[in-house]
Design a protein around this motif. Structure first.
Motif, PDB file in Angstrom:
ATOM      1  N   ARG A  29      71.562  41.554  41.192  1.00 49.08           N
ATOM      2  CA  ARG A  29      70.580  41.343  40.120  1.00 49.08           C
ATOM      3  C   ARG A  29      70.621  39.925  39.546  1.00 49.08           C
ATOM      4  N   PRO A  30      71.790  39.315  39.283  1.00 47.71           N
ATOM      5  CA  PRO A  30      71.763  37.928  38.797  1.00 47.71           C
ATOM      6  C   PRO A  30      71.122  36.952  39.779  1.00 47.71           C
ATOM      7  N   ALA A  31      71.285  37.223  41.081  1.00 51.40           N
ATOM      8  CA  ALA A  31      70.642  36.357  42.075  1.00 51.40           C
ATOM      9  C   ALA A  31      69.127  36.510  42.019  1.00 51.40           C
ATOM     10  N   MET A  32      68.648  37.733  41.737  1.00 53.19           N
ATOM     11  CA  MET A  32      67.199  37.954  41.638  1.00 53.19           C
ATOM     12  C   MET A  32      66.630  37.323  40.371  1.00 53.19           C
ATOM     13  N   ARG A  33      67.398  37.362  39.289  1.00 56.25           N
ATOM     14  CA  ARG A  33      66.884  36.877  38.010  1.00 56.25           C
ATOM     15  C   ARG A  33      67.123  35.383  37.798  1.00 56.25           C
ATOM     16  N   TYR A  34      67.775  34.716  38.743  1.00 55.53           N
ATOM     17  CA  TYR A  34      68.128  33.316  38.548  1.00 55.53           C
ATOM     18  C   TYR A  34      66.877  32.476  38.295  1.00 55.53           C
ATOM     19  N   VAL A  46      56.511  40.118  37.703  1.00 53.02           N
ATOM     20  CA  VAL A  46      57.336  41.221  37.207  1.00 53.02           C
ATOM     21  C   VAL A  46      57.163  42.440  38.108  1.00 53.02           C
ATOM     22  N   HIS A  47      55.936  42.705  38.511  1.00 51.25           N
ATOM     23  CA  HIS A  47      55.655  43.856  39.367  1.00 51.25           C
ATOM     24  C   HIS A  47      56.350  43.716  40.717  1.00 51.25           C
ATOM     25  N   LYS A  48      56.262  42.528  41.330  1.00 49.20           N
ATOM     26  CA  LYS A  48      56.880  42.317  42.642  1.00 49.20           C
ATOM     27  C   LYS A  48      58.394  42.461  42.568  1.00 49.20           C
ATOM     28  N   ILE A  49      58.999  41.906  41.538  1.00 47.22           N
ATOM     29  CA  ILE A  49      60.453  42.011  41.410  1.00 47.22           C
ATOM     30  C   ILE A  49      60.852  43.464  41.160  1.00 47.22           C
ATOM     31  N   LYS A  66      59.040  58.864  50.634  1.00 49.06           N
ATOM     32  CA  LYS A  66      58.563  60.182  51.066  1.00 49.06           C
ATOM     33  C   LYS A  66      59.281  61.312  50.332  1.00 49.06           C
ATOM     34  N   ASP A  67      60.492  61.047  49.851  1.00 51.57           N
ATOM     35  CA  ASP A  67      61.241  62.081  49.130  1.00 51.57           C
ATOM     36  C   ASP A  67      60.643  62.377  47.764  1.00 51.57           C
ATOM     37  N   LYS A  68      59.771  61.487  47.269  1.00 53.93           N
ATOM     38  CA  LYS A  68      59.064  61.663  46.001  1.00 53.93           C
ATOM     39  C   LYS A  68      60.017  61.891  44.820  1.00 53.93           C
ATOM     40  N   ILE A  69      61.026  61.036  44.739  1.00 58.71           N
ATOM     41  CA  ILE A  69      61.947  61.069  43.601  1.00 58.71           C
ATOM     42  C   ILE A  69      61.526  59.948  42.670  1.00 58.71           C
ATOM     43  N   GLY A  70      61.422  60.224  41.390  1.00 61.73           N
ATOM     44  CA  GLY A  70      60.933  59.250  40.422  1.00 61.73           C
ATOM     45  C   GLY A  70      61.868  58.058  40.246  1.00 61.73           C
ATOM     46  N   ASN A  71      61.284  56.944  39.845  1.00 62.45           N
ATOM     47  CA  ASN A  71      62.066  55.725  39.646  1.00 62.45           C
ATOM     48  C   ASN A  71      63.129  55.908  38.574  1.00 62.45           C
ATOM     49  N   ASP A  72      62.773  56.612  37.489  1.00 60.48           N
ATOM     50  CA  ASP A  72      63.731  56.814  36.405  1.00 60.48           C
ATOM     51  C   ASP A  72      64.923  57.646  36.875  1.00 60.48           C
ATOM     52  N   ASP A  73      64.670  58.624  37.733  1.00 62.65           N
ATOM     53  CA  ASP A  73      65.761  59.448  38.259  1.00 62.65           C
ATOM     54  C   ASP A  73      66.709  58.615  39.114  1.00 62.65           C
ATOM     55  N   ALA A  81      69.457  49.580  34.512  1.00 58.90           N
ATOM     56  CA  ALA A  81      68.295  49.520  33.633  1.00 58.90           C
ATOM     57  C   ALA A  81      67.127  48.855  34.359  1.00 58.90           C
ATOM     58  N   GLU A  82      65.948  48.946  33.771  1.00 55.04           N
ATOM     59  CA  GLU A  82      64.754  48.357  34.367  1.00 55.04           C
ATOM     60  C   GLU A  82      64.843  46.835  34.315  1.00 55.04           C
ATOM     61  N   ILE A  83      64.427  46.186  35.387  1.00 56.57           N
ATOM     62  CA  ILE A  83      64.606  44.738  35.492  1.00 56.57           C
ATOM     63  C   ILE A  83      63.661  43.976  34.567  1.00 56.57           C
ATOM     64  N   GLU A  84      62.532  44.559  34.218  1.00 53.03           N
ATOM     65  CA  GLU A  84      61.591  43.874  33.326  1.00 53.03           C
ATOM     66  C   GLU A  84      62.236  43.592  31.970  1.00 53.03           C
ATOM     67  N   GLY A  85      62.948  44.562  31.447  1.00 54.77           N
ATOM     68  CA  GLY A  85      63.638  44.358  30.170  1.00 54.77           C
ATOM     69  C   GLY A  85      64.720  43.303  30.272  1.00 54.77           C
TER      70      GLY A  85
END
Length: 130
Positions: A29-34, A46-49, A66-73, A81-85
Motif C-alpha cells: 500500500r505505501p508503494a501504491m500511495r507514494y 481514485v477509482h483505478k487505484i 465470479k464468487d460474488k463476495i462484497g468488497n467490504d467482506d 481499510a479503504e484506500i480512498e480514505g
C-alpha cells in the motif's frame, strides 16, 4: 512491481489472511500511495487505484469476482481499510506540513496568489493520455 515480487507470499494459501493483510499494509500500500499527497487527484485516479487494490485483495483471499463476495467482506477478512480514505489522510497530512512552513518559502509562495500569465490557446485542446 512490489506486488509481483511479493505475490508468492501473498497468494500462498497456507498463510493466515491477517498476516497477509499486515504485510500488504506495510509493503504494498505505501508503494501504491507514494506521491498521492501532492497529486491533483481526480475521481478516475481514485477509482483505478481502488479497483487495483480490490483485485489484489481478492487474489490474496483466493476469490474471484465470479464468487460474488462484497468488497467490504473481503476488506474485513484481510483487515484493510479503504484506500480512498488513506489517500485523503495523506493529502491532509501534506497540506498541514505546507501550512506550517514559513510564508516566504517557495511552496507557500506557489500556493498563495500566483496567477498564470498568458492567454488561453485557441481551438480544441490537445488529447491527453489518461
Amino acid at each position: 512491481m512490489k506486488w509481483k515480487s511479493a505475490s508468492g507470499v501473498l497468494c500462498d494459501r497456507g498463510r493466515l489472511l491477517k498476516l497477509k493483510g499486515k504485510f500488504y499494509r506495510m509493503a504494498i500500500r505505501p508503494a501504491m500511495r507514494y506521491g498521492t499527497e501532492c497529486w491533483a487527484v481526480k475521481h478516475q485516479h481514485v477509482h483505478k487505484i481502488g479497483v487495483v487494490e480490490m483485485r489484489m485483495l481478492r487474489g490474496m483471499c483466493g476469490h474471484t469476482r465470479k464468487d460474488k463476495i462484497g468488497n467490504d467482506d473481503i476488506r474485513g477478512k484481510v483487515g484493510v481499510a479503504e484506500i480512498e480514505g488513506k489517500m485523503r489522510e495523506n493529502r491532509l497530512r501534506w497540506f498541514g506540513h505546507v501550512q506550517r512552513r514559513p510564508t516566504d518559502t517557495s511552496v507557500r509562495r506557489c500556493y498563495y496568489g500566483t496567477e498564470v500569465q498568458g492567454r488561453k490557446g485557441r481551438g480544441r485542446p490537445r488529447k491527453t493520455l489518461e
